[in-house]
Design an enzyme around this catalytic site. Sequence first.
Site, PDB file in Angstrom:
ATOM      1  N   GLU A 165      38.844   6.156  79.655  1.00  0.00           N
ATOM      2  CA  GLU A 165      38.283   6.852  78.501  1.00  0.00           C
ATOM      3  C   GLU A 165      36.956   7.526  78.849  1.00  0.00           C
ATOM      4  O   GLU A 165      36.698   8.649  78.426  1.00  0.00           O
ATOM      5  CB  GLU A 165      38.097   5.878  77.340  1.00  0.00           C
ATOM      6  CG  GLU A 165      37.706   6.553  76.052  1.00  0.00           C
ATOM      7  CD  GLU A 165      37.622   5.593  74.900  1.00  0.00           C
ATOM      8  OE1 GLU A 165      38.393   5.766  73.946  1.00  0.00           O
ATOM      9  OE2 GLU A 165      36.777   4.668  74.949  1.00  0.00           O
ATOM     10  N   HIS A 201      35.107  12.462  67.582  1.00  0.00           N
ATOM     11  CA  HIS A 201      34.490  12.659  68.895  1.00  0.00           C
ATOM     12  C   HIS A 201      35.627  12.710  69.913  1.00  0.00           C
ATOM     13  O   HIS A 201      36.735  12.278  69.635  1.00  0.00           O
ATOM     14  CB  HIS A 201      33.488  11.548  69.222  1.00  0.00           C
ATOM     15  CG  HIS A 201      34.099  10.204  69.427  1.00  0.00           C
ATOM     16  ND1 HIS A 201      34.513   9.397  68.379  1.00  0.00           N
ATOM     17  CD2 HIS A 201      34.414   9.529  70.568  1.00  0.00           C
ATOM     18  CE1 HIS A 201      35.021   8.283  68.863  1.00  0.00           C
ATOM     19  NE2 HIS A 201      34.980   8.341  70.190  1.00  0.00           N
ATOM     20  N   HIS A 243      39.186  11.551  68.486  1.00  0.00           N
ATOM     21  CA  HIS A 243      39.567  10.486  67.564  1.00  0.00           C
ATOM     22  C   HIS A 243      38.333   9.980  66.823  1.00  0.00           C
ATOM     23  O   HIS A 243      37.212  10.350  67.128  1.00  0.00           O
ATOM     24  CB  HIS A 243      40.293   9.340  68.273  1.00  0.00           C
ATOM     25  CG  HIS A 243      39.441   8.510  69.183  1.00  0.00           C
ATOM     26  ND1 HIS A 243      39.609   7.161  69.317  1.00  0.00           N
ATOM     27  CD2 HIS A 243      38.414   8.831  70.002  1.00  0.00           C
ATOM     28  CE1 HIS A 243      38.739   6.677  70.187  1.00  0.00           C
ATOM     29  NE2 HIS A 243      38.008   7.683  70.616  1.00  0.00           N
ATOM     30  N   HIS A 279      37.253  12.721  74.163  1.00  0.00           N
ATOM     31  CA  HIS A 279      37.216  12.156  75.514  1.00  0.00           C
ATOM     32  C   HIS A 279      38.043  13.022  76.452  1.00  0.00           C
ATOM     33  O   HIS A 279      39.035  13.626  76.046  1.00  0.00           O
ATOM     34  CB  HIS A 279      37.799  10.739  75.535  1.00  0.00           C
ATOM     35  CG  HIS A 279      37.025   9.762  74.722  1.00  0.00           C
ATOM     36  ND1 HIS A 279      35.834   9.212  75.137  1.00  0.00           N
ATOM     37  CD2 HIS A 279      37.275   9.242  73.494  1.00  0.00           C
ATOM     38  CE1 HIS A 279      35.386   8.395  74.217  1.00  0.00           C
ATOM     39  NE2 HIS A 279      36.242   8.391  73.197  1.00  0.00           N
ATOM     40  N   CYS A 333      31.058   6.128  67.171  1.00  0.00           N
ATOM     41  CA  CYS A 333      32.505   6.371  67.252  1.00  0.00           C
ATOM     42  C   CYS A 333      33.159   6.458  65.877  1.00  0.00           C
ATOM     43  O   CYS A 333      34.313   6.857  65.766  1.00  0.00           O
ATOM     44  CB  CYS A 333      33.178   5.295  68.088  1.00  0.00           C
ATOM     45  SG  CYS A 333      32.640   5.327  69.814  1.00  0.00           S
ATOM     46  N   ASP A 347      47.127  16.259  74.127  1.00  0.00           N
ATOM     47  CA  ASP A 347      46.103  17.143  74.687  1.00  0.00           C
ATOM     48  C   ASP A 347      45.557  18.109  73.644  1.00  0.00           C
ATOM     49  O   ASP A 347      46.318  18.804  72.961  1.00  0.00           O
ATOM     50  CB  ASP A 347      46.680  17.926  75.869  1.00  0.00           C
ATOM     51  CG  ASP A 347      45.608  18.673  76.646  1.00  0.00           C
ATOM     52  OD1 ASP A 347      44.475  18.154  76.753  1.00  0.00           O
ATOM     53  OD2 ASP A 347      45.901  19.767  77.146  1.00  0.00           O
ATOM     54  N   HIS A 348      44.233  18.116  73.524  1.00  0.00           N
ATOM     55  CA  HIS A 348      43.515  18.966  72.577  1.00  0.00           C
ATOM     56  C   HIS A 348      43.977  18.719  71.146  1.00  0.00           C
ATOM     57  O   HIS A 348      44.068  19.639  70.342  1.00  0.00           O
ATOM     58  CB  HIS A 348      43.601  20.452  72.969  1.00  0.00           C
ATOM     59  CG  HIS A 348      42.762  20.763  74.158  1.00  0.00           C
ATOM     60  ND1 HIS A 348      43.217  20.551  75.437  1.00  0.00           N
ATOM     61  CD2 HIS A 348      41.509  21.233  74.263  1.00  0.00           C
ATOM     62  CE1 HIS A 348      42.262  20.903  76.282  1.00  0.00           C
ATOM     63  NE2 HIS A 348      41.209  21.313  75.601  1.00  0.00           N
TER      64      HIS A 348
END
Length: 136
Positions: free
Chosen positions: A126, A39, A14, A41, A33, A79-80
């Site tokens: 996170e 970037h 995100h 997590h 960020c 996811d991904h």
Amino acid sequence: MIYVTRIEHFNAAHQLWNPDWSDEKNAAFYGKCANKNYHGHNYELHVTVKGEVNPETGFLINAKALSKIIKERIVEEADHRNLNVDVPFMEGKLTSAENFTIAIWNELKADVEDLGAQMHYVKLVETPKIYIEYYG
């Protein structure tokens, strides 16, 4: 009252960015960020539900059914993926961990209730140093 927690893991990218602000204000407020290349997590998601044990089944909720809901509604969607552009339930939202946690709650609430339980809280880890808890 009994509580059951299911834990899942997924990875997502995100960018923290307020479109109403200038590039300079976003960079100053969000720092790294706000990177235009995003970037990521490695998220750890805890979903805790509550209620009474069904005397017929011995369960509050079928853990496999809870896992299936979380995987279908959250993990498979996020996811991904990029939370800013790929995840429908985050559309139009700033993709902070706080907003993401609230959105996860909202995605799961009706399905959990259909299984006979109530949402208690969602915890989204996170990083090893920060997590969000939301109690609805």
